[in-house]
Enzyme design. Structure first.
Site: not given
Length: 291
Positions: A13, A228
């Site tokens: 995303d 992340h």
């Protein structure tokens, strides 16, 4: 340079948190990886695909297939949109992405080469859930799924699983071999101004990543971020940096909360990582993408 040993599809995303763009750059700078394609998920997936295509071009991979995927979650939940996605490239709407459907692309590439394709999934798991539903053999044929998601030391839901918990439940119940890296690991690693300075020197891609990082910092009024998604890539390409749980099962609650139970199952959880070494390895591989 070593011959690539891993054929990889990147499901992302990209465009909101800068960590997706950093993960793409780490993949581009990893000699172990043959990055076969990129699929986008969650919200304006065409914009996300155009951004991935532009960054791939800046990294010397103009021919990388980039295919937009699922716009809506399985139950059409609201999409969280920061508003800055793609804004650093005013001409982004001129970027041509590849035709086709992301789910069909995933199914075709994975099932046509059983045991040969890894998928790195760092966004909501909608595309992956659709692929599993469309082709039950997908879960058996994928070599490994590398997922950024969940939190396994706290009941607080993590964004990717919370955004589409129904999809996450499908994926973790599929029987596919999975390594999942949660927030309790990724939040121990920080990238700061020194890291950004090193990244900025990595050619046109590094300059673009510097601007994307600083945009994300402005959004949160911070001067650091947790990488992340690049950490998740490293669990695949540099597993010796990490320790992992025994295999077991991940359960996903209706709110996206996640729990892990060792034993019967094919999922393992990343359990430790050395923060400084991980940050240095991310920067090293991004710099290599410009070589």
């Amino acid at each position: 340079m070593a011959s690539p040993t891993m054929r990889v599809i990147f499901d992302t995303d990209i465009g909101t948190d800068v960590d997706d763009a950093l993960a793409l750059a780490v993949l581009l700078g990893s000699p172990e990886v043959d990055l076969a394609g990129c699929t986008t998920v969650y919200g304006d997936t065409l914009l996300r695909a155009r951004l991935a295509k532009r960054l791939a071009k800046l990294g010397g991979r103009a021919a990388l297939p980039v295919i937009p995927g699922a716009v809506k979650t399985l139950t059409d939940r609201n999409v969280w949109w920061a508003g800055h996605e793609g804004k650093l490239f005013p001409d982004l709407d001129t970027e041509r992405v590849d035709p086709g459907d992301a789910v069909a692309y995933l199914v075709d590439r994975v099932t046509s080469a059983p045991g040969e394709v890894d998928v790195v999934a760092v966004g909501p798991l909608t595309n992956i859930a659709h692929a599993i539903t469309a082709a039950p053999s997908f879960a058996r044929d994928v070599r490994h799924l590398w997922i950024m998601g969940g939190r396994f030391d706290d009941p607080e839901p993590e964004h990717n699983l919370k955004s589409d918990p129904e999809a996450a439940a499908v994926v973790f119940a599929s029987g596919a071999p999975i390594t999942v890296t949660g927030l309790e690991i990724t939040t121990t690693v920080r990238m700061d101004a020194g890291d950004v300075s090193a990244i900025a020197g990595a050619g046109p891609l590094g300059e673009a990543l510097k601007a994307e990082i600083e945009q994300w910092w402005r959004f949160w009024n911070e001067e650091w971020n947790c990488p992340h998604d690049p950490i998740t890539v490293l669990t695949m390409v540099a597993p010796d940096l990490f320790t992992f749980s025994p295999e077991g099962r991940v359960s996903v609650g209706p709110d996206g909360s996640s729990t892990f139970e060792p034993g019967d199952g094919r999922t393992r959880v990343t359990t430790s990582a050395p923060p400084l070494q991980v940050a240095q390895e991310i920067v090293r591989r991004i710099a290599a993408a410009a070589a």
